[in-house]
Motif scaffolding. Structure first.
Motif, PDB file in Angstrom:
ATOM      1  N   GLY A 133       1.041  -1.360  -0.134  1.00 32.44           N
ATOM      2  CA  GLY A 133      -0.447   0.128   0.258  1.00 32.44           C
ATOM      3  C   GLY A 133       1.191   1.045  -0.136  1.00 32.44           C
ATOM      4  N   LEU A 134       0.312   2.594  -0.764  1.00 30.50           N
ATOM      5  CA  LEU A 134      -0.801   2.473  -0.664  1.00 30.50           C
ATOM      6  C   LEU A 134      -0.862   2.390  -2.097  1.00 30.50           C
ATOM      7  N   VAL A 135      -2.058   1.493  -2.619  1.00 30.55           N
ATOM      8  CA  VAL A 135      -2.344   1.522  -4.019  1.00 30.55           C
ATOM      9  C   VAL A 135      -3.458   1.335  -4.858  1.00 30.55           C
ATOM     10  N   PRO A 136      -3.746   2.242  -5.601  1.00 34.19           N
ATOM     11  CA  PRO A 136      -5.428   3.188  -6.287  1.00 34.19           C
ATOM     12  C   PRO A 136      -6.594   1.744  -5.896  1.00 34.19           C
ATOM     13  N   ASP A 137      -6.045   0.427  -5.826  1.00 34.24           N
ATOM     14  CA  ASP A 137      -7.681  -0.274  -5.694  1.00 34.24           C
ATOM     15  C   ASP A 137      -7.978   0.154  -3.632  1.00 34.24           C
ATOM     16  N   GLN A 138      -7.195   0.279  -3.038  1.00 25.56           N
ATOM     17  CA  GLN A 138      -7.013   0.629  -2.084  1.00 25.56           C
ATOM     18  C   GLN A 138      -7.792   1.738  -1.082  1.00 25.56           C
ATOM     19  N   ILE A 139      -7.463   2.701  -1.934  1.00 21.26           N
ATOM     20  CA  ILE A 139      -8.480   4.210  -1.892  1.00 21.26           C
ATOM     21  C   ILE A 139      -9.791   4.001  -1.911  1.00 21.26           C
ATOM     22  N   GLY A 140     -10.368   3.447  -3.131  1.00 19.17           N
ATOM     23  CA  GLY A 140     -11.877   3.730  -3.049  1.00 19.17           C
ATOM     24  C   GLY A 140     -12.110   2.350  -1.950  1.00 19.17           C
ATOM     25  N   LEU A 141     -11.246   1.352  -1.796  1.00 20.38           N
ATOM     26  CA  LEU A 141     -12.109   0.242  -0.966  1.00 20.38           C
ATOM     27  C   LEU A 141     -12.381   1.352   0.596  1.00 20.38           C
ATOM     28  N   LEU A 142     -10.881   1.476   0.333  1.00 16.61           N
ATOM     29  CA  LEU A 142     -11.120   1.909   2.211  1.00 16.61           C
ATOM     30  C   LEU A 142     -11.535   3.253   2.505  1.00 16.61           C
ATOM     31  N   LYS A 143     -11.903   4.184   1.583  1.00 15.99           N
ATOM     32  CA  LYS A 143     -12.737   5.573   0.951  1.00 15.99           C
ATOM     33  C   LYS A 143     -11.261   6.597   1.500  1.00 15.99           C
ATOM     34  N   ILE A 144     -10.203   6.063   1.394  1.00 14.45           N
ATOM     35  CA  ILE A 144      -9.144   7.261   1.867  1.00 14.45           C
ATOM     36  C   ILE A 144      -9.595   8.598   1.248  1.00 14.45           C
ATOM     37  N   PRO A 145      -9.392   9.159   1.782  1.00 16.81           N
ATOM     38  CA  PRO A 145      -9.761  11.050   0.965  1.00 16.81           C
ATOM     39  C   PRO A 145      -8.047  11.111  -0.080  1.00 16.81           C
ATOM     40  N   LEU A 146      -8.723  11.515  -0.901  1.00 19.47           N
ATOM     41  CA  LEU A 146      -7.503  12.357  -1.737  1.00 19.47           C
ATOM     42  C   LEU A 146      -7.242  13.559  -1.833  1.00 19.47           C
ATOM     43  N   VAL A 147      -6.017  14.053  -1.470  1.00 18.47           N
ATOM     44  CA  VAL A 147      -5.744  15.152  -1.296  1.00 18.47           C
ATOM     45  C   VAL A 147      -4.799  15.984  -2.293  1.00 18.47           C
ATOM     46  N   HIS A 148      -4.390  17.314  -2.316  1.00 25.00           N
ATOM     47  CA  HIS A 148      -3.751  18.243  -3.009  1.00 25.00           C
ATOM     48  C   HIS A 148      -2.199  18.023  -1.919  1.00 25.00           C
ATOM     49  N   GLY A 149      -1.183  17.729  -3.068  1.00 23.20           N
ATOM     50  CA  GLY A 149      -0.200  17.317  -1.608  1.00 23.20           C
ATOM     51  C   GLY A 149       1.144  17.843  -2.679  1.00 23.20           C
ATOM     52  N   ASN A 150       2.271  17.350  -2.732  1.00 22.31           N
ATOM     53  CA  ASN A 150       3.050  17.920  -3.495  1.00 22.31           C
ATOM     54  C   ASN A 150       3.282  17.110  -4.669  1.00 22.31           C
ATOM     55  N   ARG A 151       3.486  18.305  -6.007  1.00 19.96           N
ATOM     56  CA  ARG A 151       3.631  17.362  -7.471  1.00 19.96           C
ATOM     57  C   ARG A 151       4.812  16.940  -7.179  1.00 19.96           C
ATOM     58  N   GLY A 152       5.334  15.867  -8.038  1.00 24.49           N
ATOM     59  CA  GLY A 152       6.645  15.570  -8.441  1.00 24.49           C
ATOM     60  C   GLY A 152       7.309  15.800  -9.400  1.00 24.49           C
ATOM     61  N   GLN A 153       8.567  15.825 -10.099  1.00 27.55           N
ATOM     62  CA  GLN A 153       9.454  15.609 -10.957  1.00 27.55           C
ATOM     63  C   GLN A 153       8.355  15.766 -12.781  1.00 27.55           C
ATOM     64  N   ARG A 154       8.495  16.878 -13.462  1.00 22.22           N
ATOM     65  CA  ARG A 154       7.528  16.191 -14.642  1.00 22.22           C
ATOM     66  C   ARG A 154       7.233  14.842 -14.833  1.00 22.22           C
ATOM     67  N   GLU A 155       8.489  14.068 -15.130  1.00 25.49           N
ATOM     68  CA  GLU A 155       8.443  12.414 -15.356  1.00 25.49           C
ATOM     69  C   GLU A 155       7.633  11.719 -14.326  1.00 25.49           C
ATOM     70  N   GLU A 156       7.782  12.031 -13.313  1.00 21.44           N
ATOM     71  CA  GLU A 156       7.377  11.352 -12.356  1.00 21.44           C
ATOM     72  C   GLU A 156       5.958  11.641 -12.211  1.00 21.44           C
ATOM     73  N   GLU A 157       5.420  12.884 -12.798  1.00 22.17           N
ATOM     74  CA  GLU A 157       3.828  13.012 -12.855  1.00 22.17           C
ATOM     75  C   GLU A 157       3.308  12.694 -14.179  1.00 22.17           C
ATOM     76  N   GLU A 158       3.974  12.287 -15.252  1.00 25.29           N
ATOM     77  CA  GLU A 158       3.337  11.612 -16.774  1.00 25.29           C
ATOM     78  C   GLU A 158       3.053  10.062 -16.156  1.00 25.29           C
ATOM     79  N   ARG A 159       4.326   9.089 -15.440  1.00 23.15           N
ATOM     80  CA  ARG A 159       4.351   8.258 -14.222  1.00 23.15           C
ATOM     81  C   ARG A 159       2.679   8.020 -14.370  1.00 23.15           C
ATOM     82  N   TYR A 160       2.866   9.100 -12.589  1.00 23.66           N
ATOM     83  CA  TYR A 160       1.892   8.577 -12.012  1.00 23.66           C
ATOM     84  C   TYR A 160       0.284   8.465 -12.258  1.00 23.66           C
TER      85      TYR A 160
END
Length: 144
Positions: free
Chosen positions: A73-100
Motif C-alpha cells: 500500500g497504498l495502491v489505487p485499488d485501496q483508495i476506493g475500497l478504504l474510502k481514503i480521501p485524496l488531497v492536494h499534495g506535493n507534485r513530483g518532477q515532470r517525469e514522475e507526474e506523467e508516470r503517476y
C-alpha cells in the motif's frame, strides 16, 4: 513455504539508495521478501518497483538469495475500497507526474491529488498497526 524466509517491511520517504541495497545483499543469505508501504503520490507510488529494479541491477556476482519486493500500500485499488480521501499534495518532477498520471488513469483517480498513509489511522479499523498486521497475515496466507 516460509521456512528460512526473512520478511522485511520498508517504510521509506524518498528513493532507494545503492548503499542500502548493498547493505541488504551483505546481510541477506536466505529468501527475503521486502514489503513496502508508501504514500500514493508521484514521488512515492513507485518505490517498490524502483527498489526491485535497483536490487535486480545490483546483484553481486555469486549472490543467489531470492529477494522479492511487494507493495502492500497504498495502491489505487485501496483508495476506493478504504474510502481514503485524496488531497492536494506535493507534485513530483515532470517525469514522475506523467508516470503517476498513467498509473492512476486506469482507476479514474485524480492525478493532481495524493493519498497519504496517515489516512489509514482514520480510515482503516485499528489504524496503521492493524493495517500492517492484516497485510502480514495476508502475506503469510499467500494472498499478497
Amino acid at each position: 513455504m516460509l521456512s528460512g524466509s526473512v520478511i522485511t517491511l520498508i517504510w521509506f520517504d524518498g528513493r532507494p539508495s545503492q548503499e542500502a541495497v548493498a547493505s541488504l545483499f551483505a546481510r541477506t543469505c536466505a529468501q527475503t521478501t521486502i514489503l513496502t508501504l508508501s504514500d500514493l503520490s508521484p514521488k512515492d507510488a513507485f518505490f517498490a518497483q524502483d527498489l526491485a529494479d535497483l536490487i535486480d541491477g545490483s546483484r553481486p556476482v555469486g549472490h543467489s538469495a531470492s529477494i522479492e519486493v511487494k507493495s502492500i500500500g497504498l495502491v489505487p485499488d485501496q483508495i476506493g475500497l478504504l474510502k481514503i480521501p485524496l488531497v492536494h499534495g506535493n507534485r513530483g518532477q515532470r517525469e514522475e507526474e506523467e508516470r503517476y498520471e498513467r498509473y492512476l488513469k486506469k482507476c479514474s483517480l485524480d492525478p493532481r491529488k495524493v493519498a497519504e498513509l496517515d489516512a489509514l489511522e482514520v480510515h482503516y479499523p485499528g489504524g496503521v498497526a492493524a493495517f500492517l498486521v492484516d497485510a502480514l497475515s495476508r502475506y503469510l496466507r499467500g494472498d499478497i
